[in-house]
Design an enzyme around this catalytic site. Structure first.
Site, PDB file in Angstrom:
ATOM      1  N   GLU A 148       0.806  -1.219   0.000  1.00  0.00           N
ATOM      2  CA  GLU A 148       0.000   0.000   0.000  1.00  0.00           C
ATOM      3  C   GLU A 148       0.841   1.272   0.000  1.00  0.00           C
ATOM      4  O   GLU A 148       1.640   1.484   0.908  1.00  0.00           O
ATOM      5  CB  GLU A 148      -0.903   0.007   1.241  1.00  0.00           C
ATOM      6  CG  GLU A 148      -1.812   1.212   1.339  1.00  0.00           C
ATOM      7  CD  GLU A 148      -2.681   1.203   2.580  1.00  0.00           C
ATOM      8  OE1 GLU A 148      -3.671   1.958   2.601  1.00  0.00           O
ATOM      9  OE2 GLU A 148      -2.376   0.457   3.533  1.00  0.00           O
ATOM     10  N   GLU A 247     -12.355   2.645   5.098  1.00  0.00           N
ATOM     11  CA  GLU A 247     -11.250   2.982   5.997  1.00  0.00           C
ATOM     12  C   GLU A 247     -11.180   4.507   6.136  1.00  0.00           C
ATOM     13  O   GLU A 247     -10.318   5.169   5.569  1.00  0.00           O
ATOM     14  CB  GLU A 247      -9.923   2.423   5.471  1.00  0.00           C
ATOM     15  CG  GLU A 247      -8.827   2.464   6.529  1.00  0.00           C
ATOM     16  CD  GLU A 247      -7.447   2.151   5.969  1.00  0.00           C
ATOM     17  OE1 GLU A 247      -6.744   1.329   6.560  1.00  0.00           O
ATOM     18  OE2 GLU A 247      -7.070   2.744   4.933  1.00  0.00           O
TER      19      GLU A 247
END
Length: 261
Positions: A148, A247
């Site tokens: 990520e 998120e």
């Protein structure tokens, strides 16, 4: 739309072990977590309690992070952290053990910050070695490791999709690893100035996971100006068929009101 609630950033008014049930009560059947313990190798009874909380809630644990160090203090992963490779590799075994019990198949490996006094190349070499170890471990259960790009962490070297994809390509070239995938967090990519539509157009079918939050603010969709619904639709049209990870930082009493609206 298949959403999975990141219960490490949402529902934080509750103890961790109560959050899977709260997600279920809010209408979701899937959750994901950052590493839910303060150390890489927690006690067996702590692991059992976490597994039971997910099972008892009747939700699927769709994603789990590897141990990333002291996140509140600014750590962002052990993958490239020289001197802590034994800790990371011990954590891999714990992660796989949890995944075997809960059917989890996606695992986010935060790359780690640059360390003063250590050559970046040495960190990158270690990262590739650690990612290969993690990828082979989760491959035994049909899993993928996620890589990520992040924002808001100046010492973190992966800020664009291209940064992460270069590491993924190196794993393929040097180790034959095929199960490390890009985690496309649209918030992080956007605030870092990446060309999100171009990333989607070029790589949607190969995304390992998508996460969303609006910008500015990293809050609920609709609180900022990112075209998240369009980006999700474009990714799905381009071949992405996985969950959409929620998120974001809640700003309302009902953090999921935007979905019902």
């Amino acid at each position: 739309m298949s959403y999975t609630v990141n219960a490490s950033i949402l529902l934080t008014e509750l103890p961790i072990l109560e959050r899977p049930a709260a997600a279920n009560a809010a209408g979701f059947n899937a959750v994901e977590f950052w590493w839910p313990f303060p150390i890489a190798v927690p006690a067996a009874d702590e692991v059992d309690a976490f597994v039971s909380a997910v099972q008892d809630a009747g939700v699927q644990l769709t994603g789990l992070n590897f141990f990333a160090g002291d996140m509140p203090a600014g750590d962002r992963g052990l993958v490239s952290w020289t001197g802590r490779q034994d800790e990371f590799r011990a954590n891999v075994d714990v992660v796989v053990g949890i995944a075997e019990r809960l059917g989890t198949r996606a695992f986010n490996a935060l790359y780690g910050n640059r360390i003063e006094g250590v050559e970046p190349r040495a960190q990158d070499d270690l990262a590739v070695e650690n990612l290969a170890i993690a990828a082979r471990a989760v491959a035994r259960i049909g899993g993928v490791v996620l890589l990520e790009p992040l924002s808001g962490a100046p010492a973190y070297p992966l800020t664009t999709a291209a940064d992460a994809l270069a590491v993924i390509q190196r794993l393929k070239d040097e180790h034959g690893i095929e199960n490390v995938k890009l985690l496309a967090d649209f918030y992080h990519l956007a605030v870092n100035g990446d060309d999100v539509p171009a990333v989607i157009a070029g790589h949607a079918a190969d995304f390992g996971h998508i996460q969303i939050a609006d910008a500015p603010g990293r809050s609920e969709p609709g609180t900022g100006d990112l075209p998240l619904a369009q980006w999700i639709a474009d990714a799905q049209a381009g071949g992405y068929a996985g969950y959409i990870g929620l998120e974001y930082k809640a700003t309302q009493n009902d953090p999921f009101a935007w979905i019902r609206a």
